[in-house]
Design a protein around this motif. Structure first.
Motif, PDB file in Angstrom:
ATOM      1  N   ASN A 161       0.867  -1.198   0.017  1.00 13.75           N
ATOM      2  CA  ASN A 161       0.113   0.071  -0.019  1.00 13.75           C
ATOM      3  C   ASN A 161       0.880   1.404   0.243  1.00 13.75           C
ATOM      4  OD1 ASN A 161      -2.163   1.731   0.504  1.00 13.75           O
ATOM      5  ND2 ASN A 161      -1.609   1.744   2.666  1.00 13.75           N
ATOM      6  N   TYR A 173     -12.565  -5.133  -0.271  1.00 11.30           N
ATOM      7  CA  TYR A 173     -12.890  -4.198  -1.558  1.00 11.30           C
ATOM      8  C   TYR A 173     -12.869  -2.853  -1.562  1.00 11.30           C
ATOM      9  CZ  TYR A 173     -14.858  -8.300  -3.918  1.00 11.30           C
ATOM     10  OH  TYR A 173     -14.954  -9.836  -4.624  1.00 11.30           O
ATOM     11  N   ASN A 228       0.249 -13.389  -9.436  1.00 10.68           N
ATOM     12  CA  ASN A 228       0.094 -12.515  -8.100  1.00 10.68           C
ATOM     13  C   ASN A 228       1.671 -12.239  -7.607  1.00 10.68           C
ATOM     14  OD1 ASN A 228      -2.725 -11.737  -8.428  1.00 10.68           O
ATOM     15  ND2 ASN A 228      -2.991 -13.629  -7.207  1.00 10.68           N
ATOM     16  N   ILE A 271      -5.771   1.033  -4.807  1.00  8.97           N
ATOM     17  CA  ILE A 271      -5.218   0.736  -6.013  1.00  8.97           C
ATOM     18  C   ILE A 271      -5.950   1.623  -7.117  1.00  8.97           C
ATOM     19  CG2 ILE A 271      -4.864  -0.974  -7.862  1.00  8.97           C
ATOM     20  CD1 ILE A 271      -3.207  -1.340  -5.495  1.00  8.97           C
ATOM     21  N   CYS A 272      -7.378   1.566  -7.261  1.00 10.45           N
ATOM     22  CA  CYS A 272      -8.324   2.111  -8.204  1.00 10.45           C
ATOM     23  C   CYS A 272      -8.159   3.879  -8.020  1.00 10.45           C
ATOM     24  CB  CYS A 272      -9.732   1.765  -8.044  1.00 10.45           C
ATOM     25  SG  CYS A 272     -10.028  -0.048  -8.390  1.00 10.45           S
ATOM     26  N   TYR A 314       1.056  -0.687 -11.414  1.00 12.56           N
ATOM     27  CA  TYR A 314      -0.263  -0.670 -11.634  1.00 12.56           C
ATOM     28  C   TYR A 314      -0.999  -1.583 -12.691  1.00 12.56           C
ATOM     29  CZ  TYR A 314      -0.598   2.970  -8.063  1.00 12.56           C
ATOM     30  OH  TYR A 314      -0.541   3.774  -7.026  1.00 12.56           O
ATOM     31  N   ASN A 358      -6.246  -8.721 -11.623  1.00 13.60           N
ATOM     32  CA  ASN A 358      -7.404  -8.700 -10.919  1.00 13.60           C
ATOM     33  C   ASN A 358      -8.602  -8.725 -11.861  1.00 13.60           C
ATOM     34  OD1 ASN A 358      -7.502  -8.177  -7.705  1.00 13.60           O
ATOM     35  ND2 ASN A 358      -5.625  -7.268  -8.586  1.00 13.60           N
ATOM     36  N   CYS A 380     -10.529  -1.376   0.547  1.00 11.12           N
ATOM     37  CA  CYS A 380      -9.009  -1.293   0.694  1.00 11.12           C
ATOM     38  C   CYS A 380      -8.500  -1.332  -0.910  1.00 11.12           C
ATOM     39  CB  CYS A 380      -8.490  -2.366   1.351  1.00 11.12           C
ATOM     40  SG  CYS A 380      -8.826  -2.146   3.224  1.00 11.12           S
ATOM     41  N   PHE A 381      -9.185  -2.094  -1.735  1.00  5.05           N
ATOM     42  CA  PHE A 381      -8.560  -2.263  -3.145  1.00  5.05           C
ATOM     43  C   PHE A 381      -9.011  -0.963  -3.978  1.00  5.05           C
ATOM     44  CE2 PHE A 381      -9.257  -3.543  -7.677  1.00  5.05           C
ATOM     45  CZ  PHE A 381      -7.877  -3.915  -7.946  1.00  5.05           C
TER      46      PHE A 381
END
Length: 327
Positions: free
Chosen positions: A113, A204, A280, A211-212, A256, A263, A206-207
């Motif tokens: 992170n 979800y 992964n 990330i998004c 990224y 994913n 956290c993702f």
């Protein structure tokens, strides 16, 4: 197993988990040799870039506080992941205690992170430098960047402490075999036999946040940078400004794109478990190895600092030799 009975539910907490890792894959020993090589390069490369930033005065700027944090995150993240994998291969230590598993989960996700948030901080640095050059030294200071980095650490520690802490509410009465190469959050909570909705929901979130959201913000940042570059009348100045973004853009793509592709592929199509584990693992071990190499080769300030440090070392060596000869 340790179990505590209540009115209707038997709560089960395993003493250990079993990490399946790469055990079912053909020619796995070659992959472990590859892991050893990648980890060695990662440790040397990130240690080298941190030493250069520490020793070179010209790199004692706000931007390189973020670069230093990225190198530290890469080094610590790889150290939280790869040594355990090598231990599993060399000594067949695939069992891990419950508490150690949660610690492994926390540190792997925490430092991953931090890599993501640091890339966002570097995008902010480039945005101010190109779009608001006259205000750059007033906005991007050592104090402001240190506050940004400190806030990132506090946010990440808090978020993943909650994420990992919520695993303690789960009961594991089915299996203790983790279908992954480390104590991965998803495969672990899928083993639970009570409701894991909150765990999946937070995962979800956290993702999306880590990330998004950074991908969206970095994309918007470079849209603004592209607009500012088109307003620069002189082609030479435009190219010079673009070069300052090159290393960061490469780091963003390396970090990224593999994560998002893996994913999206896993959601849209059914993927072989072994392929998922390999993909992964590569998304987590390759970027920390490449980051210091890219920053060393693509950043003129770093290359110049390395040359200056080398010349200084050479001069000091000659002076010491002359002093010894005179004695």
């Amino acid at each position: 197993m340790q179990s505590n009975s209540s009115a209707n539910v038997t709560f089960v907490r395993p003493a250990t988990f079993f990490i399946s890792g790469f055990s079912n894959m053909p020619h796995v020993k070659y992959y472990y040799l590859f892991l050893c090589f990648v980890y060695a390069v990662t440790v040397l490369g990130n240690s080298f870039i941190m030493c250069i930033i520490y020793l070179a005065r010209r790199l004692h700027t706000a931007k390189y506080i973020a670069v230093l944090n990225l190198a530290l995150s890469d080094l610590c993240g790889s150290s939280a992941l790869v040594p355990k994998l090598i231990d599993m291969f060399l000594f067949e230590q695939q069992e891990i205690s419950y508490e150690a598993c949660l610690m492994n989960m926390f540190f792997v996700f925490h430092f991953m992170n931090l890599q993501s948030l640091t890339l966002l901080a570097l995008a902010y640095d480039r945005l101010v430098a190109i779009c608001f050059p006259l205000k750059y030294h007033a906005v991007i200071t050592k104090t402001s960047m240190s506050l940004i980095i400190g806030s990132m650490w506090l946010f990440s520690v808090t978020l993943f402490a909650v994420l990992v802490g919520l695993v303690n509410r789960l009961s594991f009465c089915r299996s203790t075999v983790i279908s992954s190469y480390f104590c991965d959050h998803g495969p672990i909570i899928s083993l639970s036999c009570n409701s894991n909705f909150i765990n999946y929901l937070l995962a979800y979130i956290c993702f999306g946040l880590l990330i998004c959201m950074p991908v969206i913000l970095i994309t918007l940042t470079y849209c603004c940078i592209a607009g500012a570059l088109f307003k620069i009348s002189h082609g030479v100045d435009r190219i010079k400004a673009m070069k300052t973004c090159t290393s960061h853009l490469v780091l963003v793509a390396i970090f990224y794109l593999p994560i998002l592709s893996v994913n999206v592929k896993s959601i849209s199509t059914s993927i072989d478990p072994n392929s998922r584990i390999i993909n992964n693992s590569l998304t987590q071990i390759i970027p920390p190895m490449l980051n210091p190499i890219i920053y060393t080769l693509k950043t003129e300030e770093v290359m110049q600092s390395i040359k200056e440090l080398y010349k200084r070392h050479k001069v000091n060596t000659i002076l010491e030799r002359n002093v010894k000869q005179r004695k």
